[in-house]
Design a protein around this motif. Structure first.
Motif, PDB file in Angstrom:
ATOM      1  N   THR A   1      42.202  43.253  56.861  1.00 42.36           N
ATOM      2  CA  THR A   1      42.532  44.575  57.174  1.00 42.36           C
ATOM      3  C   THR A   1      43.064  45.607  55.922  1.00 42.36           C
ATOM      4  O   THR A   1      42.450  46.707  55.803  1.00 42.36           O
ATOM      5  N   PRO A   2      43.841  45.065  55.083  1.00 45.12           N
ATOM      6  CA  PRO A   2      44.248  45.843  53.943  1.00 45.12           C
ATOM      7  C   PRO A   2      43.190  46.055  52.851  1.00 45.12           C
ATOM      8  O   PRO A   2      43.200  47.477  52.059  1.00 45.12           O
ATOM      9  N   LEU A   3      42.211  45.065  52.861  1.00 48.78           N
ATOM     10  CA  LEU A   3      40.981  45.372  52.093  1.00 48.78           C
ATOM     11  C   LEU A   3      40.243  46.434  52.754  1.00 48.78           C
ATOM     12  O   LEU A   3      39.775  47.440  51.787  1.00 48.78           O
ATOM     13  N   PHE A   4      39.918  46.418  53.974  1.00 51.11           N
ATOM     14  CA  PHE A   4      39.347  47.721  54.634  1.00 51.11           C
ATOM     15  C   PHE A   4      40.001  49.017  54.127  1.00 51.11           C
ATOM     16  O   PHE A   4      39.380  49.944  53.881  1.00 51.11           O
ATOM     17  N   SER A   5      41.439  48.949  54.302  1.00 48.28           N
ATOM     18  CA  SER A   5      42.358  49.958  54.293  1.00 48.28           C
ATOM     19  C   SER A   5      41.912  50.628  52.512  1.00 48.28           C
ATOM     20  O   SER A   5      41.813  51.880  52.336  1.00 48.28           O
TER      21      SER A   5
ATOM     22  N   THR B   1      39.885  48.344  37.797  1.00 50.03           N
ATOM     23  CA  THR B   1      39.138  47.231  37.774  1.00 50.03           C
ATOM     24  C   THR B   1      39.682  46.129  38.316  1.00 50.03           C
ATOM     25  O   THR B   1      39.131  45.146  39.186  1.00 50.03           O
ATOM     26  N   ALA B   2      41.019  45.986  38.302  1.00 54.76           N
ATOM     27  CA  ALA B   2      41.715  44.816  38.808  1.00 54.76           C
ATOM     28  C   ALA B   2      41.514  44.939  40.481  1.00 54.76           C
ATOM     29  O   ALA B   2      41.158  43.980  41.042  1.00 54.76           O
ATOM     30  N   ARG B   3      41.499  46.205  40.969  1.00 56.70           N
ATOM     31  CA  ARG B   3      41.422  46.238  42.307  1.00 56.70           C
ATOM     32  C   ARG B   3      40.157  45.928  42.900  1.00 56.70           C
ATOM     33  O   ARG B   3      39.833  45.484  43.992  1.00 56.70           O
ATOM     34  N   LEU B   4      39.080  46.408  41.871  1.00 52.40           N
ATOM     35  CA  LEU B   4      37.540  46.268  42.235  1.00 52.40           C
ATOM     36  C   LEU B   4      37.426  44.812  42.480  1.00 52.40           C
ATOM     37  O   LEU B   4      36.605  44.201  43.362  1.00 52.40           O
ATOM     38  N   ILE B   5      37.941  44.061  41.595  1.00 49.41           N
ATOM     39  CA  ILE B   5      37.862  42.510  41.393  1.00 49.41           C
ATOM     40  C   ILE B   5      38.354  41.758  42.643  1.00 49.41           C
ATOM     41  O   ILE B   5      37.925  40.977  43.326  1.00 49.41           O
TER      42      ILE B   5
ATOM     43  N   MET C   1      46.064  41.479  44.604  1.00 46.20           N
ATOM     44  CA  MET C   1      45.597  42.271  43.539  1.00 46.20           C
ATOM     45  C   MET C   1      45.113  43.711  44.138  1.00 46.20           C
ATOM     46  O   MET C   1      45.317  44.728  43.355  1.00 46.20           O
ATOM     47  N   VAL C   2      44.748  43.912  45.432  1.00 44.92           N
ATOM     48  CA  VAL C   2      44.364  45.360  45.933  1.00 44.92           C
ATOM     49  C   VAL C   2      45.599  46.091  46.326  1.00 44.92           C
ATOM     50  O   VAL C   2      45.678  47.236  45.889  1.00 44.92           O
TER      51      VAL C   2
END
Length: 316
Positions: free
Chosen positions: A101-105, A119-123, A278-279
């Motif tokens: 869920t947090p990744l979709f958010s 960049t870190a969040r995209l990874i 990371m996200v």
């Protein structure tokens, strides 16, 4: 955290993790809509009684249109989807998949231009996608598992959308009105589907006990503990319970349902947890746009940050 706060935190993670086990046991007898409808009806009744005992006012009519939307995307739809999925999936796999869920958010916030995709969040997002892929897997002829996994991920997408909706459309709604109104409106959405899919026989005792535990412990009581924790330790620290829920989901699935903890579940869990860190990680000096407040709240939980944190911190 003080000892009682730590106990409350563990209780919250454990009961939200156990919700996947309760659904796995109850869904075959009650049906997906039956489990979801019973859950929100009982939770609404308990929250209403709580408001009456505390002499707190939970106004619903001024916000009924927005509560109808929130009840659909934050309770009725994801509850039914996860219940339907667990007719096929194990409780542990469902718990780990919903942790996306947090990744979709973050993905929604990035698309909307609200969050800057470093960049870190995209990874981190890519790591999460790999984790989901490991969990879902696919072999020719295994369409039922694929559809069930898709239903859980769709539920996670609904939860993520609900977080954005609450953040931008419901900053004026008091927390108790939000919690009670969400359950009541979800019951309205689920009433007809549940009536049309009533079980043909009386559910067994273990299924009845599971749906009662789901409604009382994992929904009504868990929300009250969640509110209390926000007041005591703040919304940001309380929201970290999201990381512990899938761990407890796997633990309860293995111990109570004797589910085999396969390598793909462990690998998927590890990748998704790393991805979540990371996200969602923020620089210490930058206030979080999702949830931030001081460590002590007023007795009646009515702050904007608490409403938003509630919409981002999810069980099944």
């Amino acid at each position: 955290m003080r000892p009682r706060e730590l106990i409350a935190f563990i209780f919250l993670a454990a009961t939200w993790g156990a919700s996947f086990v309760f659904i796995r046991v109850a869904a075959p007898s009650f049906g997906a809509f039956g489990v979801a409808a019973t859950r929100v009806l009982i939770a609404a009744a308990v929250l209403w009684i709580y408001a009456r005992v505390r002499n707190e006012k939970a106004e619903l009519l001024p916000y009924w249109r927005r509560l109808l939307v929130l009840g659909l995307i934050n309770a009725a739809a994801p509850f039914a989807l996860v219940s339907a999925a667990e007719l096929q999936l194990s409780a542990s796999k469902s718990a780990v998949l919903l942790a996306a869920t947090p990744l979709f958010s973050f993905g929604m916030l990035a698309v909307a231009g609200i969050e800057r995709p470093s960049t870190a969040r995209l990874i981190g997002l890519l790591v999460g996608v790999v984790g989901v892929a490991v969990l879902v897997g696919w072999q020719p002829g295994e369409t039922s598992n694929l559809l069930a996994s898709g239903a859980v991920l769709l539920g996670a997408l609904f939860y993520a959308a609900a977080g954005l909706y609450a953040r931008h459309r419901m900053p004026d709604v008091p927390v108790l009105s939000l919690a009670l109104g969400q359950q009541v409106s979800a019951a309205l959405w689920l009433a007809l589907p549940a009536l049309f899919t009533l079980p043909g026989a009386v559910p067994p005792v273990n299924a009845i006990a599971s749906v009662l535990a789901l409604a009382l412990a994992s929904t009504a009581v868990a929300y009250l503990v969640f509110f209390w924790l926000i007041r005591e330790i703040g919304a940001l620290r309380t929201a970290t319970v999201t990381y512990a829920v899938p761990i407890f989901g796997v633990l309860w699935g293995a111990t109570l349902l004797h589910e085999a903890v396969s390598a793909d579940v462990l690998l998927g869990l590890g990748l998704i947890l790393v991805s979540m860190v990371m996200v969602t990680r923020k620089a210490a000096s930058v206030p979080s746009p999702i949830a931030h407040r001081s460590s002590v709240l007023p007795p009646k939980l009515t702050g904007h940050s608490d409403r938003v944190a509630m919409s981002h911190c999810r069980e099944s």
